[in-house]
Write a protein that holds these residues in place. Structure first.
Motif, PDB file in Angstrom:
ATOM      1  N   ASP A 105      -2.979  12.391 -24.831  1.00  0.00           N
ATOM      2  CA  ASP A 105      -3.358  12.477 -23.191  1.00  0.00           C
ATOM      3  C   ASP A 105      -2.408  11.712 -21.722  1.00  0.00           C
ATOM      4  OD1 ASP A 105      -4.830  14.632 -24.618  1.00  0.00           O
ATOM      5  OD2 ASP A 105      -6.461  13.031 -23.947  1.00  0.00           O
ATOM      6  N   LEU A 106      -2.561  10.352 -22.781  1.00  0.00           N
ATOM      7  CA  LEU A 106      -1.682   9.478 -21.745  1.00  0.00           C
ATOM      8  C   LEU A 106       0.050   9.746 -21.585  1.00  0.00           C
ATOM      9  CD1 LEU A 106      -1.510   6.949 -19.610  1.00  0.00           C
ATOM     10  CD2 LEU A 106      -1.209   5.579 -21.343  1.00  0.00           C
ATOM     11  N   MET A 107       0.458   9.716 -22.746  1.00  0.00           N
ATOM     12  CA  MET A 107       1.675  10.372 -23.261  1.00  0.00           C
ATOM     13  C   MET A 107       1.935  11.968 -21.915  1.00  0.00           C
ATOM     14  SD  MET A 107       3.448   9.748 -26.361  1.00  0.00           S
ATOM     15  CE  MET A 107       2.498  10.089 -27.601  1.00  0.00           C
ATOM     16  N   ILE A 108       1.315  12.687 -22.034  1.00  0.00           N
ATOM     17  CA  ILE A 108       1.587  13.667 -21.057  1.00  0.00           C
ATOM     18  C   ILE A 108       1.189  13.306 -19.443  1.00  0.00           C
ATOM     19  CG2 ILE A 108      -0.274  16.178 -20.833  1.00  0.00           C
ATOM     20  CD1 ILE A 108      -0.934  16.420 -23.531  1.00  0.00           C
ATOM     21  N   ARG A 109       0.220  12.712 -18.985  1.00  0.00           N
ATOM     22  CA  ARG A 109      -0.011  13.031 -17.966  1.00  0.00           C
ATOM     23  C   ARG A 109       1.558  11.397 -17.050  1.00  0.00           C
ATOM     24  NH1 ARG A 109      -5.199  10.621 -19.468  1.00  0.00           N
ATOM     25  NH2 ARG A 109      -5.060   8.355 -20.023  1.00  0.00           N
ATOM     26  N   ILE A 110       2.508  10.998 -18.530  1.00  0.00           N
ATOM     27  CA  ILE A 110       3.536  10.047 -17.812  1.00  0.00           C
ATOM     28  C   ILE A 110       4.472  11.412 -17.788  1.00  0.00           C
ATOM     29  CG2 ILE A 110       4.260   8.395 -18.618  1.00  0.00           C
ATOM     30  CD1 ILE A 110       2.467   7.368 -20.221  1.00  0.00           C
ATOM     31  N   VAL A 111       4.727  11.821 -18.311  1.00  0.00           N
ATOM     32  CA  VAL A 111       5.650  12.733 -18.715  1.00  0.00           C
ATOM     33  C   VAL A 111       5.688  13.714 -17.113  1.00  0.00           C
ATOM     34  CG1 VAL A 111       6.472  14.934 -19.491  1.00  0.00           C
ATOM     35  CG2 VAL A 111       5.509  13.081 -21.128  1.00  0.00           C
TER      36      VAL A 111
ATOM     37  N   ALA B  87      -1.764   3.951 -16.261  1.00  0.00           N
ATOM     38  CA  ALA B  87      -0.436   3.706 -16.732  1.00  0.00           C
ATOM     39  C   ALA B  87       0.134   3.254 -14.817  1.00  0.00           C
ATOM     40  CB  ALA B  87      -0.012   4.330 -16.901  1.00  0.00           C
ATOM     41  N   THR B  88       1.285   2.666 -14.765  1.00  0.00           N
ATOM     42  CA  THR B  88       1.659   2.712 -13.870  1.00  0.00           C
ATOM     43  C   THR B  88       3.172   3.203 -13.902  1.00  0.00           C
ATOM     44  OG1 THR B  88       0.213   0.598 -13.231  1.00  0.00           O
ATOM     45  CG2 THR B  88       1.698   1.170 -11.305  1.00  0.00           C
ATOM     46  N   VAL B  89       3.322   4.005 -13.567  1.00  0.00           N
ATOM     47  CA  VAL B  89       4.502   4.881 -13.282  1.00  0.00           C
ATOM     48  C   VAL B  89       5.979   4.226 -12.911  1.00  0.00           C
ATOM     49  CG1 VAL B  89       6.244   6.692 -14.345  1.00  0.00           C
ATOM     50  CG2 VAL B  89       3.441   6.904 -14.094  1.00  0.00           C
ATOM     51  N   ASP B  90       6.612   3.767 -13.316  1.00  0.00           N
ATOM     52  CA  ASP B  90       7.269   3.767 -12.578  1.00  0.00           C
ATOM     53  C   ASP B  90       8.865   4.695 -12.231  1.00  0.00           C
ATOM     54  OD1 ASP B  90       9.988   1.332 -11.399  1.00  0.00           O
ATOM     55  OD2 ASP B  90      10.983   0.821 -12.923  1.00  0.00           O
ATOM     56  N   LEU B  91       8.439   5.435 -11.029  1.00  0.00           N
ATOM     57  CA  LEU B  91       9.185   6.549 -10.382  1.00  0.00           C
ATOM     58  C   LEU B  91      10.728   5.869  -9.907  1.00  0.00           C
ATOM     59  CD1 LEU B  91       6.782   8.578  -9.116  1.00  0.00           C
ATOM     60  CD2 LEU B  91       8.027   8.717 -11.807  1.00  0.00           C
TER      61      LEU B  91
ATOM     62  N   GLY C 101       7.822   3.997  -5.055  1.00  0.00           N
ATOM     63  CA  GLY C 101       8.630   3.237  -6.309  1.00  0.00           C
ATOM     64  C   GLY C 101       8.211   3.357  -7.471  1.00  0.00           C
ATOM     65  N   VAL C 102       6.331   3.351  -7.851  1.00  0.00           N
ATOM     66  CA  VAL C 102       5.795   4.053  -9.102  1.00  0.00           C
ATOM     67  C   VAL C 102       4.527   4.886  -8.177  1.00  0.00           C
ATOM     68  CG1 VAL C 102       5.872   1.233  -9.235  1.00  0.00           C
ATOM     69  CG2 VAL C 102       3.839   2.120  -7.897  1.00  0.00           C
ATOM     70  N   ALA C 103       3.696   5.465  -9.471  1.00  0.00           N
ATOM     71  CA  ALA C 103       2.762   6.737  -9.315  1.00  0.00           C
ATOM     72  C   ALA C 103       1.725   5.983 -10.228  1.00  0.00           C
ATOM     73  CB  ALA C 103       3.440   7.831  -9.346  1.00  0.00           C
ATOM     74  N   GLU C 104       0.368   5.702  -9.549  1.00  0.00           N
ATOM     75  CA  GLU C 104      -0.289   4.993 -10.579  1.00  0.00           C
ATOM     76  C   GLU C 104      -1.277   6.153 -11.011  1.00  0.00           C
ATOM     77  OE1 GLU C 104      -2.574   2.110  -8.350  1.00  0.00           O
ATOM     78  OE2 GLU C 104      -1.331   0.385  -7.685  1.00  0.00           O
ATOM     79  N   ILE C 105      -1.143   6.471 -12.505  1.00  0.00           N
ATOM     80  CA  ILE C 105      -2.354   7.529 -12.936  1.00  0.00           C
ATOM     81  C   ILE C 105      -3.328   6.472 -13.837  1.00  0.00           C
ATOM     82  CG2 ILE C 105      -0.157   8.795 -12.887  1.00  0.00           C
ATOM     83  CD1 ILE C 105      -0.017   8.517 -15.937  1.00  0.00           C
ATOM     84  N   PRO C 106      -4.184   7.540 -13.959  1.00  0.00           N
ATOM     85  CA  PRO C 106      -5.047   6.742 -15.173  1.00  0.00           C
ATOM     86  C   PRO C 106      -4.803   6.098 -16.601  1.00  0.00           C
ATOM     87  CG  PRO C 106      -5.766   9.038 -14.503  1.00  0.00           C
ATOM     88  CD  PRO C 106      -4.848   9.414 -14.348  1.00  0.00           C
TER      89      PRO C 106
ATOM     90  N   GLU D  86       0.599  -1.074   0.199  1.00  0.00           N
ATOM     91  CA  GLU D  86      -0.090   0.324  -0.338  1.00  0.00           C
ATOM     92  C   GLU D  86       1.043   1.351  -0.362  1.00  0.00           C
ATOM     93  OE1 GLU D  86      -3.393  -2.004   2.838  1.00  0.00           O
ATOM     94  OE2 GLU D  86      -2.899  -0.618   3.513  1.00  0.00           O
ATOM     95  N   ASN D  87       2.045   1.716   0.825  1.00  0.00           N
ATOM     96  CA  ASN D  87       2.523   2.689   0.715  1.00  0.00           C
ATOM     97  C   ASN D  87       4.213   2.556  -0.367  1.00  0.00           C
ATOM     98  OD1 ASN D  87       1.111   3.256   3.026  1.00  0.00           O
ATOM     99  ND2 ASN D  87       3.020   2.970   5.092  1.00  0.00           N
ATOM    100  N   LEU D  88       4.026   1.481  -1.202  1.00  0.00           N
ATOM    101  CA  LEU D  88       4.974   1.568  -2.162  1.00  0.00           C
ATOM    102  C   LEU D  88       5.480   2.949  -3.250  1.00  0.00           C
ATOM    103  CD1 LEU D  88       7.046  -0.203  -3.656  1.00  0.00           C
ATOM    104  CD2 LEU D  88       4.670  -0.543  -5.128  1.00  0.00           C
ATOM    105  N   ALA D  89       3.697   3.805  -2.952  1.00  0.00           N
ATOM    106  CA  ALA D  89       4.370   5.086  -4.238  1.00  0.00           C
ATOM    107  C   ALA D  89       4.669   5.809  -3.218  1.00  0.00           C
ATOM    108  CB  ALA D  89       3.040   5.214  -4.040  1.00  0.00           C
ATOM    109  N   ALA D  90       4.849   6.153  -2.037  1.00  0.00           N
ATOM    110  CA  ALA D  90       5.008   6.821  -1.537  1.00  0.00           C
ATOM    111  C   ALA D  90       6.460   6.444  -0.813  1.00  0.00           C
ATOM    112  CB  ALA D  90       3.847   7.127   0.447  1.00  0.00           C
TER     113      ALA D  90
END
Length: 306
Positions: free
Chosen positions: A94-100, A70-74, A63-68, A56-60
């Protein structure tokens, strides 16, 4: 805002939204030692903490950021040295903009490969600091314009050479160059030195011997990579291209030739994969650059007795 500190209750249970830390574990062990918490209860609490930290705390934890969409591997930059690259083909603008946006917010520079001109134009209107290479089909994006600059080549320092057999291989070479630039690795271009004119390659050998790794891009029969490899003492990453007449089979002929090359310092990537060849070469150069930078830093015992 910093996350709240982990809390433990008087009965030894860990709050469900807690991140594990040594203080919580010490309190729990002390409770076990006093006999106020049973061993089984403590084991359950520890298991809960591990589950929370890894899930549950992986994003914090970065590790990752979940966006509509995609799951971005930060966390990839910390694990692997460089951030996640966006493969643009098949993705909506739109998806590429959100990832960037997610990567920029995390302080990372962005590289998009296989992006079409229309999508690239839309992203360039959305982000102020970009570099589009239509020949390479790449787009680099950063928070500051200086982060898009091409590293200066000094042939006495670690760098990667990008070599093409013919001018028709230029698009794949451009993708390789854009990848190296995104990685912050200097590069040397050597163009149109295929085996049909061997004297051209011989003239370039002295410069190639100064490179830390070499990316060799060739279509037709794919003979250039092992030919280059026989002149140098560094890894050669062979990139077969789909350029050639019918028996080239869309790059399969050079691919098979490179895979069966006699030269032991040749490794082969996928057809037209300039990104992959450059990334592998860039990893080697980046490690050497990092080692040189560490060697230049004064050690702690250098100041002993001062």
């Amino acid at each position: 805002m910093n996350p709240p500190a982990p809390q433990s209750s008087s009965d030894g249970n860990v709050a469900p939204n807690a991140r594990p830390d040594s203080g919580v574990l010490l309190d729990l062990l002390a409770s076990v030692a006093k006999g106020t918490v049973g061993v089984e209860q403590a084991a359950g609490s520890v298991a809960s903490m591990i589950s929370i930290a890894s899930g549950e705390n992986l994003a914090a934890l970065g590790g990752v950021a979940e966006i509509p969409g995609a799951t971005v591997d930060l966390g990839r930059r910390d694990r692997c040295g460089f951030g996640e690259v966006i493969y643009g083909e098949g993705k909506s603008t739109d998806l590429m903009i959100r990832i960037v946006e997610t990567q920029l917010e995390a302080g990372q520079t962005c590289l998009i490969t296989r992006i079409d001109p229309t999508s690239a134009a839309q992203l360039r209107r959305h982000f102020p600091n970009t570099h589009h290479n239509p020949h390479a089909r790449t787009l680099r994006i950063a928070s500051e314009i200086d982060l898009l600059a091409t590293p200066v080549l000094d042939d006495s320092c670690p760098h990667v050479a990008v070599v093409t057999a013919g001018s028709t291989d230029a698009a794949v070479a451009e993708e390789a160059v854009e990848t190296l630039t995104w990685m912050g690795v200097p590069h040397l271009r050597v163009e149109d030195v295929g085996v049909a004119g061997p004297q051209r390659l011989l003239a370039a050998v002295p410069a190639l011997r100064k490179a830390s790794a070499i990316v060799v891009i060739a279509g037709m029969e794919g003979a250039l990579p092992p030919t280059v490899a026989g002149h140098v003492s560094v890894p050669v990453f062979a990139v077969p291209t789909s350029m050639g007449y019918g028996a080239n089979f869309g790059g399969l002929t050079p691919l098979m030739g490179m895979l069966t090359a006699c030269a032991p310092n040749v490794a082969v990537v996928n057809i037209d994969a300039g990104f992959k060849g450059a990334y592998l070469g860039g990893l080697i150069a980046a490690q050497l650059i990092d080692a040189e930078n560490r060697a230049k830093q004064p050690s702690a015992n250098q100041y002993e007795g001062v």
